[in-house]
Motif scaffolding. Structure first.
Motif, mmCIF file in Angstrom:
data_model
loop_
_atom_site.group_PDB
_atom_site.id
_atom_site.type_symbol
_atom_site.label_atom_id
_atom_site.label_comp_id
_atom_site.label_asym_id
_atom_site.label_seq_id
_atom_site.Cartn_x
_atom_site.Cartn_y
_atom_site.Cartn_z
ATOM 1 N N UNK A 238 0.830 -1.206 0.000
ATOM 2 C CA UNK A 238 0.000 0.000 0.000
ATOM 3 C C UNK A 238 0.865 1.257 0.000
ATOM 4 N N UNK A 239 1.866 1.300 0.854
ATOM 5 C CA UNK A 239 2.677 2.508 0.976
ATOM 6 C C UNK A 239 3.683 2.660 -0.153
ATOM 7 N N UNK A 240 4.035 1.573 -0.829
ATOM 8 C CA UNK A 240 4.979 1.627 -1.946
ATOM 9 C C UNK A 240 4.379 0.870 -3.129
ATOM 10 N N UNK A 241 3.272 1.391 -3.691
ATOM 11 C CA UNK A 241 2.524 0.609 -4.685
ATOM 12 C C UNK A 241 3.298 0.259 -5.945
ATOM 13 N N UNK A 242 4.310 1.046 -6.332
ATOM 14 C CA UNK A 242 5.049 0.706 -7.544
ATOM 15 C C UNK A 242 5.802 -0.608 -7.393
ATOM 16 N N UNK A 243 5.958 -1.090 -6.175
ATOM 17 C CA UNK A 243 6.495 -2.433 -5.950
ATOM 18 C C UNK A 243 5.673 -3.465 -6.722
ATOM 19 N N UNK A 293 5.226 7.761 -6.124
ATOM 20 C CA UNK A 293 6.487 8.391 -6.540
ATOM 21 C C UNK A 293 7.584 8.252 -5.495
ATOM 22 N N UNK A 294 7.394 7.382 -4.524
ATOM 23 C CA UNK A 294 8.399 7.212 -3.476
ATOM 24 C C UNK A 294 9.788 6.993 -4.064
ATOM 25 N N UNK A 298 11.168 15.048 -6.276
ATOM 26 C CA UNK A 298 9.850 15.666 -6.406
ATOM 27 C C UNK A 298 8.743 14.885 -5.730
ATOM 28 N N UNK A 299 9.089 13.776 -5.063
ATOM 29 C CA UNK A 299 8.056 12.924 -4.460
ATOM 30 C C UNK A 299 7.274 13.664 -3.377
ATOM 31 N N UNK A 300 7.954 14.542 -2.632
ATOM 32 C CA UNK A 300 7.245 15.271 -1.572
ATOM 33 C C UNK A 300 6.167 16.178 -2.168
ATOM 34 N N UNK A 301 6.496 16.879 -3.249
ATOM 35 C CA UNK A 301 5.500 17.740 -3.892
ATOM 36 C C UNK A 301 4.395 16.894 -4.513
ATOM 37 N N UNK A 325 3.720 15.933 -13.097
ATOM 38 C CA UNK A 325 4.658 16.974 -13.513
ATOM 39 C C UNK A 325 5.684 17.262 -12.414
ATOM 40 N N UNK A 326 5.261 17.137 -11.165
ATOM 41 C CA UNK A 326 6.160 17.443 -10.043
ATOM 42 C C UNK A 326 7.353 16.500 -10.000
ATOM 43 N N UNK A 327 7.185 15.270 -10.468
ATOM 44 C CA UNK A 327 8.316 14.344 -10.495
ATOM 45 C C UNK A 327 8.946 14.264 -11.878
ATOM 46 N N UNK A 328 8.220 14.681 -12.902
ATOM 47 C CA UNK A 328 8.776 14.645 -14.258
ATOM 48 C C UNK A 328 9.767 15.767 -14.479
ATOM 49 N N UNK A 329 9.482 16.958 -13.936
ATOM 50 C CA UNK A 329 10.367 18.113 -14.139
ATOM 51 C C UNK A 329 11.778 17.870 -13.631
#
Length: 336
Positions: A238-243, A293-294, A298-301, A325-329
């Motif tokens: 749940x907390x790291x779904x990209x896993x 985005x962990x 930019x993960x915090x934003x 966009x916050x992590x892509x930039x």
């Protein structure tokens, strides 16, 4: 369409645990984007809520979530049978009985982990549920409760479930202490005993036995598959779904490329648009996406946009593009 038994048995190699207030239908839609193969679970729903409450609301799910299992809480065989019939009609692939939750509220309702002290009652529940459906009926339990001897009591409990016709067992490899520990403490303080689950699985073969508790990485999951029929991850997923995006390749042998964060965000934006048209608030969807985005710049934003901007009046799916966009930039800047 309900998945065939062989598909469901395979899906149990990796499942996402039922988690109260977390694994709702929006969460499951997200998780299904990340893994096509895994078995997903609803959060626990009491049989009373389904039989005497708003069954449609409690049982609603999107067919793309399949295979998905409904987890029931209860101890009244007649009521559980009625809830199982409704779950069958709704199309769930599996119906699971919770015999592992240690919360005071669950104990006061005489269901959850306290039922490990009453295996004959649980067996009556399983039989009643099996008589109400041709879908698999399974049980999720602990290795024991309080001062039980986990060798003798778990074998007795499991044997009683087998005699009742249970289709599979999911075993959290910790005891539950019903007095003196909070539900949160029960997830961390009782020591893990994976070997006990391994012995149970070897003893009960060919019945499928899946393991749960403290498994936080796919490396750990792969190691457990040498000793069990499947692994169940909860909070780590749940907390790291990209896993979950790497589960199909590593656990199920898929050869397709894992889905990317951009693809997930685009699909979730489209889903949010459909749900918003039916009255769903965007933040009820976005709250499950905070960990996507962990580890990225930019993960915090990213989290802030999804947790704050999505709650503002008039918020729509555009917040998901803003979060992306916050992590892509930062990545584009680094590449340039």
């Amino acid at each position: 369409m309900n998945p065939p038994a062989t598909t469901l048995a395979r899906a149990r190699r990796f499942s996402v645990a039922p988690m109260m207030d977390w694994t709702d239908r929006h969460c499951r839609f997200l998780h299904r984007l990340l893994t096509r193969e895994s078995l997903l679970f609803t959060e626990m729903v009491t049989s009373a809520a389904i039989v005497h409450g708003d069954a449609e609301r409690h049982l609603r799910f999107d067919s793309v979530e399949q295979p998905v299992a409904l987890q029931l809480g209860g101890s009244d065989p007649t009521e559980l049978a009625a809830a199982t019939r409704l779950a069958h009609a709704a199309g769930y692939a599996e119906i699971n009985l919770n015999v592992g939750c240690p919360s005071d509220r669950v104990q006061s309702g005489r269901f959850g982990a306290c039922l490990m002290a009453e295996p004959d009652l649980v067996a009556d529940c399983v039989r009643a549920m099996r008589d109400a459906t041709d879908r698999p009926v399974t049980v999720k339990c602990r290795i024991g409760i309080d001062d039980q001897d986990t060798e003798e009591s778990l074998d007795r409990f499991a044997d009683t479930m087998v005699a009742a016709g249970v289709d599979a067992l999911y075993v959290h490899a910790r005891k539950a202490w019903l007095k003196g520990l909070s539900p949160k403490e029960n997830r961390t303080i009782p020591p893990l005993d994976y070997d006990r689950v391994h012995r149970l699985r070897a003893r009960l073969a060919p019945l499928q036995v899946m393991i749960n508790g403290g498994i936080e990485t796919l490396d750990a999951a792969e190691a457990e598959l040498a000793h069990t029929d499947g692994v169940m991850l909860g909070r780590a997923a749940y907390h790291n779904p990209m896993l979950l995006a790497d589960v199909d390749r590593r656990i199920f042998g898929a050869t397709t490329e894992p889905v990317s964060l951009a693809q997930v965000m685009t699909a979730m934006a489209a889903y949010a648009d459909r749900e918003a048209a039916a009255g769903t608030r965007i933040n009820n969807i976005a709250r499950h996406m905070l960990g996507l985005a962990n580890g990225l710049p930019g993960a915090r934003q990213f989290r802030q946009i999804l947790s704050v901007e999505a709650c503002r009046p008039g918020a729509d799916s555009r917040v998901m593009q803003q979060a992306l966009d916050a992590v892509s930039r930062p990545r584009l800047a680094a590449a340039g």
